[in-house]
Design a protein around this motif. Structure first.
Motif, PDB file in Angstrom:
ATOM      1  N   LEU A 249      30.470  11.259  37.644  1.00 15.50           N
ATOM      2  CA  LEU A 249      29.486  10.557  38.642  1.00 15.50           C
ATOM      3  C   LEU A 249      29.723   9.489  39.298  1.00 15.50           C
ATOM      4  O   LEU A 249      29.611   9.259  40.560  1.00 15.50           O
ATOM      5  N   VAL A 250      30.397   8.410  38.700  1.00 13.77           N
ATOM      6  CA  VAL A 250      30.755   7.438  39.010  1.00 13.77           C
ATOM      7  C   VAL A 250      31.850   7.611  40.090  1.00 13.77           C
ATOM      8  O   VAL A 250      31.916   6.957  41.202  1.00 13.77           O
ATOM      9  N   THR A 251      32.957   8.199  39.684  1.00 11.02           N
ATOM     10  CA  THR A 251      34.141   8.610  40.526  1.00 11.02           C
ATOM     11  C   THR A 251      33.538   9.339  41.815  1.00 11.02           C
ATOM     12  O   THR A 251      34.173   8.925  42.953  1.00 11.02           O
ATOM     13  N   LEU A 252      32.783  10.311  41.908  1.00 14.84           N
ATOM     14  CA  LEU A 252      32.273  10.942  42.802  1.00 14.84           C
ATOM     15  C   LEU A 252      31.560  10.038  43.957  1.00 14.84           C
ATOM     16  O   LEU A 252      31.695  10.076  45.220  1.00 14.84           O
ATOM     17  N   ALA A 253      30.867   9.222  43.377  1.00 15.70           N
ATOM     18  CA  ALA A 253      30.116   8.238  44.184  1.00 15.70           C
ATOM     19  C   ALA A 253      30.986   7.092  44.878  1.00 15.70           C
ATOM     20  O   ALA A 253      31.008   6.828  46.079  1.00 15.70           O
ATOM     21  N   LEU A 254      32.224   6.705  44.200  1.00 15.42           N
ATOM     22  CA  LEU A 254      33.179   5.789  44.810  1.00 15.42           C
ATOM     23  C   LEU A 254      33.820   6.509  45.991  1.00 15.42           C
ATOM     24  O   LEU A 254      34.107   6.154  46.854  1.00 15.42           O
ATOM     25  N   LEU A 255      34.254   7.894  45.648  1.00 13.63           N
ATOM     26  CA  LEU A 255      35.078   8.668  46.533  1.00 13.63           C
ATOM     27  C   LEU A 255      34.060   9.037  47.916  1.00 13.63           C
ATOM     28  O   LEU A 255      34.502   8.755  48.899  1.00 13.63           O
TER      29      LEU A 255
END
Length: 275
Positions: A249-255
């Motif tokens: 979730l965090v990675t997709l938000a940052l991407l």
């Protein structure tokens, strides 16, 4: 006071240098499937991710080049070819799409699956931190040097796992198989949990799939009917699933935010006057 500071720095350096030996090797094994996913599934749009991973891969490979060569000499080419041919036949039967008939692609997929458990495996290296805590008499050395080193090491390793599966998810989405993403992720979590158990407790390596398949299959068969290994694998699966879900979730938000920023930058650049 000055002598104490110098002594603390020397102690911290000894811990950092000692830990870097196994950390560099385990990080190389964790980053390798991520680099493979760039070729197999999706090359990241971010140049920082692409070059950052390649630079880290090279930096962790250099101290371990002799180990890589030594393990490579044990490779059983006949077994590798046989497994690859089985995968090709399976792909022909299931996919019915000519673009998937590449021998090189299927061999790469085999390597990707075999090495992927090495990424979440770094979480189990927390046992070395316990040993460092017992050996160190300085709280400051542990707090300011050793613990941050372990946290960074485990974060990079597990994030490599997250990014690898995100790349796989992008690939499945492009092929029209979005409905299978969750199921495939769960299967990979399960395989990774089994791989972590085999690596941590049975001391098998990813390449034992090719170099020592008989002992590997025998060990899996014997342990799958024992409550202890099943419980360890189940707990490992839960940890991987929970941590992956959170970091995904965090990675997709940052991407996504990175992509938005890139698009806005391109719009501003196109709208700006040219000289």
């Amino acid at each position: 006071m000055k002598a104490e500071i110098i002594n603390a720095i020397n102690t911290a350096w000894q811990f950092l240098e000692g830990n870097s030996r196994f950390m560099s090797w385990n990080l190389f094994l964790a980053l390798f499937p991520l680099a493979m996913s760039f070729w197999l599934f999706s090359k990241p749009r971010s140049i920082f991710i692409r070059w950052g991973v390649l630079l880290l891969l090279g930096a962790t490979l250099l101290p371990n080049i002799n180990r890589v060569v030594a393990y490579g000499n044990k490779l059983n080419i006949e077994v590798a070819i046989a497994i690859t041919l089985v995968l090709i036949i399976l792909g022909i039967c299931l996919l019915r799409r000519p673009q998937y008939f590449s021998l090189l692609w299927w061999f790469g997929l085999l390597i990707f699956i075999a090495f992927l458990p090495n990424a979440p495996y770094v979480l189990t290296d927390i046992i070395h931190l316990y040993q460092d805590i017992r050996q160190s008499n300085s709280v400051w050395v542990l707090t300011l040097a050793v613990v941050p080193q372990y946290l960074l090491f485990m974060f990079i390793g597990f994030e490599a796992y997250v990014l690898s599966l995100i790349n796989l998810g992008y690939y499945l989405h492009r092929q029209g198989w979005s409905n299978f993403i969750l199921g495939i992720e769960l299967i990979i979590h399960c395989l990774s949990a089994i791989g972590i158990y085999l690596g941590r407790f049975k001391r098998f390596n990813s390449w034992d799939v090719v170099t020592n398949p008989d002992a590997l299959v025998k060990s899996v068969y014997n342990d799958m009917f024992d409550l202890g290994p099943i419980l360890v694998i189940f707990i490992t699966f839960i940890v991987i699933f929970g941590l992956y879900w959170l970091m995904k979730l965090v990675t997709l938000a940052l991407l996504q935010q990175y992509q938005i920023n890139q698009e806005e930058s391109e719009k501003i650049y196109r709208a700006s006057p040219k000289f």
